[in-house]
Design a protein around this motif. Structure first.
Motif, PDB file in Angstrom:
ATOM      1  N   UNK A 155       3.965  10.184  -7.372  1.00  0.00           N
ATOM      2  CA  UNK A 155       4.921  10.365  -8.214  1.00  0.00           C
ATOM      3  C   UNK A 155       3.781  11.345  -9.482  1.00  0.00           C
ATOM      4  N   UNK A 156       2.178  10.813  -9.562  1.00  0.00           N
ATOM      5  CA  UNK A 156       1.286  11.810 -10.110  1.00  0.00           C
ATOM      6  C   UNK A 156       1.300  13.336  -9.966  1.00  0.00           C
ATOM      7  N   UNK A 157       1.611  13.485  -8.280  1.00  0.00           N
ATOM      8  CA  UNK A 157       1.186  15.029  -7.838  1.00  0.00           C
ATOM      9  C   UNK A 157       1.736  15.557  -8.621  1.00  0.00           C
ATOM     10  N   UNK A 158       3.239  15.414  -7.909  1.00  0.00           N
ATOM     11  CA  UNK A 158       4.545  16.055  -8.191  1.00  0.00           C
ATOM     12  C   UNK A 158       4.501  16.720  -9.596  1.00  0.00           C
ATOM     13  N   UNK A 159       4.243  15.719 -10.013  1.00  0.00           N
ATOM     14  CA  UNK A 159       4.563  14.836 -12.233  1.00  0.00           C
ATOM     15  C   UNK A 159       3.163  16.172 -12.246  1.00  0.00           C
TER      16      UNK A 159
ATOM     17  N   UNK B 203      -4.792   9.639 -13.945  1.00  0.00           N
ATOM     18  CA  UNK B 203      -4.628   8.073 -14.121  1.00  0.00           C
ATOM     19  C   UNK B 203      -3.764   7.894 -13.709  1.00  0.00           C
ATOM     20  N   UNK B 204      -2.527   7.942 -13.503  1.00  0.00           N
ATOM     21  CA  UNK B 204      -1.427   7.596 -12.659  1.00  0.00           C
ATOM     22  C   UNK B 204      -2.012   7.157 -11.123  1.00  0.00           C
ATOM     23  N   UNK B 205      -2.727   8.210 -11.001  1.00  0.00           N
ATOM     24  CA  UNK B 205      -2.736   9.027  -9.234  1.00  0.00           C
ATOM     25  C   UNK B 205      -4.230   7.328  -9.328  1.00  0.00           C
ATOM     26  N   UNK B 206      -5.092   7.437 -10.096  1.00  0.00           N
ATOM     27  CA  UNK B 206      -6.272   6.223  -9.683  1.00  0.00           C
ATOM     28  C   UNK B 206      -5.133   5.048  -9.912  1.00  0.00           C
ATOM     29  N   UNK B 207      -4.204   5.146 -10.472  1.00  0.00           N
ATOM     30  CA  UNK B 207      -3.685   3.219 -10.935  1.00  0.00           C
ATOM     31  C   UNK B 207      -3.534   2.951  -9.125  1.00  0.00           C
TER      32      UNK B 207
ATOM     33  N   UNK C 113       1.012  -1.297   0.358  1.00  0.00           N
ATOM     34  CA  UNK C 113       0.078   0.416  -0.109  1.00  0.00           C
ATOM     35  C   UNK C 113       0.618   1.132  -0.387  1.00  0.00           C
ATOM     36  N   UNK C 114       2.092   1.257   0.516  1.00  0.00           N
ATOM     37  CA  UNK C 114       3.059   1.810   0.403  1.00  0.00           C
ATOM     38  C   UNK C 114       3.985   2.433  -0.531  1.00  0.00           C
ATOM     39  N   UNK C 115       3.849   1.568  -1.738  1.00  0.00           N
ATOM     40  CA  UNK C 115       4.062   0.875  -2.355  1.00  0.00           C
ATOM     41  C   UNK C 115       3.252   2.094  -3.632  1.00  0.00           C
ATOM     42  N   UNK C 116       2.084   2.079  -3.380  1.00  0.00           N
ATOM     43  CA  UNK C 116       0.972   2.652  -4.210  1.00  0.00           C
ATOM     44  C   UNK C 116       1.270   3.807  -4.249  1.00  0.00           C
ATOM     45  N   UNK C 117       1.610   4.368  -2.854  1.00  0.00           N
ATOM     46  CA  UNK C 117       1.167   6.298  -2.322  1.00  0.00           C
ATOM     47  C   UNK C 117       2.164   6.548  -2.989  1.00  0.00           C
ATOM     48  N   UNK C 118       3.118   5.170  -3.282  1.00  0.00           N
ATOM     49  CA  UNK C 118       4.380   6.262  -3.515  1.00  0.00           C
ATOM     50  C   UNK C 118       4.396   6.783  -5.487  1.00  0.00           C
ATOM     51  N   UNK C 119       3.267   5.666  -6.251  1.00  0.00           N
ATOM     52  CA  UNK C 119       2.664   5.984  -7.223  1.00  0.00           C
ATOM     53  C   UNK C 119       2.122   7.233  -6.891  1.00  0.00           C
TER      54      UNK C 119
END
Length: 494
Positions: A255-259, A394-398, A246-252
């Protein structure tokens, strides 16, 4: 050792205050693994581009639309087959394609369609990129387009190769030198190499540093998973191990937010790398796991860790190492009777996964399952820019869908819909290999003869492992588990 060592958690608690501190401190850094795994989604994106030219522009034409500069025409760009017509102040008219440019021999009238003679030239003056979405990417930094496009496509494969090599290398090192040292090294390596990526001076140094970053990121994720499961008791081990990802998914999601907020690739990389800096500053305080210390016969160090766990969990009478090892020592003594070499101990390595056909078949099966799941997951994640709509959303929802599944809100959704997953985890501290099985309450009755629950099996994984089927009994509000369930989803369980 596994069965006797489980008595440690019966004494100290399966998930006390000490385990919570170690757990959340360790899995926090797992976010950086998700960050670096998916950072290339926006860092290596290819924007719209055309061949560059030298000179000052007086007019730009795209189909029936005209503008005074190329920057104003990008919003009308709809296809890579389009070309842009520009007229320079000296009167020359050029057709700018993506990988070539053509100079019109006759430049009387500025029109999009031209049937006359043209002189074709290569893109010796570089390229012009659409910077309305991304101010700078590694593609625009080093012109990784046209005949150099294959270099851009090589960025993520080389990173995943580093992930593969790092998992193998650091997993073995963690067994030899300990989990603590590997966690220290890989967490610090993620920060150092992550910052170094932003300051690489050419494409090849960029790929090399990213390869090293992939190795330490993969090494941390693999070792941290084992690290937290060896600190958590069997009653909490299943959900604790699940939430590591789940923390791995938080990292994704980060990425979407910083991007979305940062559109320059090297600044974007720096922000992603410093996101988990707090862990790098405190990771040296994490202790070694008592299980690894016991396996290395470092009993005094193991006792110190156990005493620390007891103080944090407010246990007045902590478990003694001598009690944990008594059963094993008796077994070793009886097993070594009559053996001439009493000092030798068999050392295991990765080749033991293929010591016989049964274990080799199970190993290959698990590898194929991981390959299939990872292939589908990363295909969608890395292609989020090409899925249509808002690429950041898209990436945030993934990332969010994975996190939501593991959260308590996700479990509530499954509860209301009648979906009851039961997951058993296999690690070095769990003696049995278990199958992941989901049972779905279904309108067509397929009764379980143990509890009478109607269910339909959705999925089976880890073929030829010991099956674990779980049904929820609404009457007694408890799980009924049958370890010898039928392998066919359409059959009842005896």
């Amino acid at each position: 050792m596994a069965l006797s060592s489980e008595r440690l958690f019966d004494s100290l608690g399966h998930f006390g205050r000490f385990q919570a501190y170690v757990y959340f401190a360790s899995v926090f850094q797992a976010m950086s693994c998700g960050i670096h795994y998916l950072a290339s989604v926006f860092m290596a994106v290819t924007p719209n581009f055309v061949c560059g030219f030298s000179g000052n522009v007086s007019s730009v034409l795209l189909h029936n639309s005209s503008a005074s500069s190329i920057e104003d025409i990008w919003t009308l760009w709809t296809s890579t087959e389009n070309y842009i017509v520009v007229q320079l102040e000296n009167g020359e008219i050029w057709e700018l394609d993506q990988c070539s440019r053509s100079k019109r021999e006759v430049s009387l009238d500025l029109a999009y369609e031209y049937k006359g003679n043209k002189s074709v030239f290569p893109c010796s003056d570089g390229f012009l990129y659409d910077d309305t979405k991304w101010k700078s990417t590694v593609v625009t930094q080093w012109d990784l387009v046209c005949d150099r496009e294959w270099l851009a496509k090589l960025i993520q494969p080389t990173f995943m190769l580093g992930v593969l090599i790092g998992a193998v290398i650091f997993g073995d090192i963690a067994d030899r030198l300990g989990r603590q040292r590997v966690i220290w090294f890989t967490s610090a390596g993620q920060f150092v190499f992550g910052i170094a990526v932003a300051f690489t001076f050419d494409y090849y140094s960029f790929v090399i540093v990213r390869f090293l970053l992939a190795m330490v990121s993969s090494g941390y994720l693999v070792v941290a998973f084992v690290y937290v499961t060896e600190f958590v008791g069997i009653k909490a081990r299943t959900w604790a191990s699940m939430h590591v990802h789940a923390f791995f998914a938080m990292g994704i999601m980060i990425v979407a937010l910083v991007g979305f907020l940062v559109r320059t690739w090297w600044v974007y990389q720096i922000f992603l790398s410093i996101a988990t800096l707090p862990f790098v500053l405190c990771c040296w305080m994490l202790p070694e796991t008592p299980f690894w210390l016991l396996s290395e016969e470092r009993y005094e160090d193991a006792q110190k860790v156990i005493d620390t766990m007891a103080r944090w969990n407010k246990v007045s009478t902590p478990c003694k190492v001598s009690e944990l090892c008594s059963v094993q020592q008796d077994d070793l003594a009886s097993g070594r009777k009559g053996d001439d070499d009493t000092s030798s101990t068999k050392k295991h390595n990765i080749l033991d996964l293929f010591c016989n056909w049964q274990i080799a078949r199970r190993t290959i099966t698990v590898w194929l399952i991981w390959f299939t799941g990872s292939l589908g997951y990363y295909v969608f994640s890395l292609s989020s820019v090409s899925l249509g709509g808002n690429e950041y959303l898209n990436l945030f929802l993934i990332g969010f869908q994975y996190f939501n599944y593991l959260s308590k809100y996700g479990w509530k959704i499954f509860h209301r819909r009648g979906i009851w997953p039961y997951i058993s985890l296999h690690s070095r501290t769990v003696p049995n290999n278990c199958k992941i099985t989901c049972c779905w309450k279904w309108k067509h009755d397929v009764p379980c003869r143990k509890c009478g629950c109607s269910f339909l099996c959705i999925s089976e994984k880890c073929l030829d492992f010991h099956a674990t089927f779980a049904c929820w009994n609404h009457g007694s509000s408890e799980w009924n588990i049958n370890h010898n369930a039928s392998r066919n989803t359409g059959k009842t369980i005896d």
